[in-house]
Design an enzyme around this catalytic site. Sequence first.
Site, PDB file in Angstrom:
ATOM      1  N   ASP A  25       0.883  -1.162   0.000  1.00 38.31           N
ATOM      2  CA  ASP A  25       0.000   0.000   0.000  1.00 38.31           C
ATOM      3  C   ASP A  25       0.920   1.210   0.000  1.00 38.31           C
ATOM      4  OD1 ASP A  25      -2.489   1.318   2.386  1.00 38.31           O
ATOM      5  OD2 ASP A  25      -1.710   2.106   0.494  1.00 38.31           O
ATOM      6  N   LYS A  87       3.112  11.226  -3.411  1.00 41.57           N
ATOM      7  CA  LYS A  87       2.061  10.585  -4.213  1.00 41.57           C
ATOM      8  C   LYS A  87       1.187  11.613  -4.906  1.00 41.57           C
ATOM      9  CE  LYS A  87      -1.532   7.064  -3.543  1.00 41.57           C
ATOM     10  NZ  LYS A  87      -2.006   6.046  -2.593  1.00 41.57           N
ATOM     11  N   GLU A 183      -7.198   0.647  -4.883  1.00 42.62           N
ATOM     12  CA  GLU A 183      -7.273   0.569  -3.421  1.00 42.62           C
ATOM     13  C   GLU A 183      -8.627   0.132  -2.866  1.00 42.62           C
ATOM     14  OE1 GLU A 183      -5.527   4.350  -2.402  1.00 42.62           O
ATOM     15  OE2 GLU A 183      -3.623   3.651  -3.249  1.00 42.62           O
ATOM     16  N   ASP A 205     -13.105   5.403   0.610  1.00 44.48           N
ATOM     17  CA  ASP A 205     -11.674   5.406   0.929  1.00 44.48           C
ATOM     18  C   ASP A 205     -11.127   6.829   0.903  1.00 44.48           C
ATOM     19  OD1 ASP A 205      -8.806   3.648  -0.602  1.00 44.48           O
ATOM     20  OD2 ASP A 205      -8.911   5.150   0.980  1.00 44.48           O
TER      21      ASP A 205
END
Lengths: 639, 180
Positions: A25, A87, A183, A205
């Site tokens: 992850d 990210k 994800e 999420d």
Amino acid sequence: MALLQISEPGMSPEPHQRRLAIGIDLGTTNSLVATVRHGVPEVLADEEGHLLLPSVVRYREDGRLDVGEEAMRLAAVDPHNTIVSAKRLMGRGLEDARKLRSPYEFVDAPGMVKLRTRAGEKSPVEVSAEILRVLRVRAEQSLGGELVGAVITVPAYFDDAQRQATKDAARLAGLEVLRLLNEPTAAAVAYGLDNGAEGLFVVYDLGGGTFDVSMLRLTKGVFEVIATGGDSALGGDDFDRAIVEWALEETGTVEHQQTAGSSVIDSALGSGVLTSGDLRAMLVEARRAKEALSDHPLTTYSVRLSDATRVTLPLSQQRFEQITRALLDRTLNATRRVLRDAKLGADQVSGVVLVGGATRMPQVRAAVGQMFGKPPLTDLDPDKVVALGASIQANLLAGNRSADDDWLLLDVIPLSLGIETMGGLVERLIARNSTIPVARAQEFTTFKDGQGAMAIHVVQGERELVADCRSLARFELRGIPPMAAGAARIRVTFQVDADGLLSVTARELSSGVGASIQVKPSYGLSDDEIATMLQSSFVSAEQDMKLRALREQQVEADRMIEATRAALAVDGDLLHTAERQDIDTLVNRLIAVRAGDDLAAIRAGVDSLARGTEIFAGRRMDRSVAKALAGRKVDDVAP
Amino acid sequence: MKALNSSHFELFGLSEGFAIDREALDSAFRRVQSAVHPDRFGAGTDTERRIAMQLATQANEAYRTLRDPLLRAAYLCELHGADPQVHSNTAMPGEFLLTQMEWREQLEHLESVESGEAGAPLAVLRGQIDQARAALLAKLADALDRQREFFLASGLVRQLMFVERFNEDLSVFEDRLESS
């Protein structure tokens, strides 16, 4: 052979080899690595027993670097060289990067923004690679062997540029990517397999920098994504930023001009009232305050600035909700859109799974509970669930089949794909939420006599104008045989694979000639840049490039030999004696060259075997399909 | 290879026709994908993975086509040499076109009206669309499964496409009204 691990007798029902694979992850705020050990997925800890690795990289004065907690410690005093939330910069250009209002020095580079650090200009890909490298080493040490590969998760709403950047980072870190997994899907797998759930589920999420919402149907082990949506530039970080902006306005630190698109933070940095270090310190304190408010109705926002002044303000849960309401609403709107796309109502949903640390905020739980008329499911740790799901898929993709592996993920593309047509308009080719893999063909023709080439511009997005969509790549078709204008019939096939990545092939139909395609991605690193980075990176410094290529080819040969043998053992009866002999010959030849170190010979052997087993593979597939429809499992032993 | 060259119906082991057992279709789709999906071939050869990708793509396309009545009907017409050519053929009976124009006008009117007043006329329009759609689907079932008149059916498919497009626009309006 380093790839195979002998497990203890009686430990697994399967043949004695287990391929080591991990799930990663790669989060905005924290990263984790997990693996399936003895049939159970688990997150791997570092030497101090920590499971979470803060996604922070600091380029030190002495030329080395820190990753994780160590790096985080000095973020406020070394803001330009401590990269947090890389990210959010993956696959992004300068304009998008500026909107984040981070304390970095950006460099406008073609393809993707770069960061100016004391160690030189760094691409977000390189920064992410450092994080992945740490996790790879952690896994190798923990598992005591070489890895076959990794499943790395990405936000479902990541576009092609962001996905490619992630793959490139993995390459730099010396990882073979088995799959880029969305994800929310990873979370659904971990949750679904854990609970044996069936029905419609929504995964909400909210991570540090991205928001995804997916609707899935779980039926008899098949996880089917029905629709997905989100915002790849919205996350917990934005809630932190809202607190900083509130603090700056409350203390009158800055005269804020309400101009469109500007922010208090920009004004503060621009006028010199705030240094980069100050901004980082304020953001860090904002995060602490936000987290405190999840458990207490009131906290004190207190931060010391570089000029020795201190900002101290009381902040209530209520005020926090007020200043972040707009952010929360964006997530709810995206959720409603997914319901519309799925053509389903909130009342038809069996459960909502919350993923990501930011979902610990009480206002998120309340809003989600209200929308779906039931409290959200929180029994799986929202920090770990994605990594666990990734490890489960990694285990499957590595080829560790076991009896209870009868589950499958069917994911979708999150954004529509279209091509640019006359007048800057977009013609939609593949609709969003199409199940992957998916392919679509379109016919084009030439507009000049003898035209030998053409360019196709592919974009991602839902808007009508090319300018409002995200440019994905330009495909140049060459080698069109000379014909009169309008006579050529060029069939272009757009294929999106199981990773959600696009590839294009083309054929001129009347002549049957295949056109060659050159891809010019709109964002991302070029092959040359990657090669340069690889050369200067730790991984390739260890090994000679040639040796590496030979090794890879040998591994490939081993895989082919083993797979062919396994196939023959199960379905050998599909072949006539002569056909069987031919394949046996090819296998033996490959075994012979594999023992040596002639790279070209091994490659040729692999290709020959591949071609020689083409028909056999086809027949096996036909049998698989027939068996599946007859209701029997593929692995049942047939007489 | 048999599977790659089969029709959507053959791929799922279903008998060809407009009437369809939805549950059987869903179940067949899941079973076929479980057998052919590239993820199943993690330890397989490149050839296996390539064929798997083609089959999985085909299975997705077959499912997408067969589960939607409009796409299914169009597909059946194509199989029998009566491609509805929905993108290029715009021939339409006059009466049908008039109805379409009326619906458009009604929707435009609703968009300009106070949201409190839109409820009743909207319900009427919604009723008309649903009825038209149901009527076309019934005619298609008849043309395709009983009469086996595929050219007649292809004309009905084109009409249904218009109705579905308007249906979508109406749904968007209904959503907007609901969330305001």
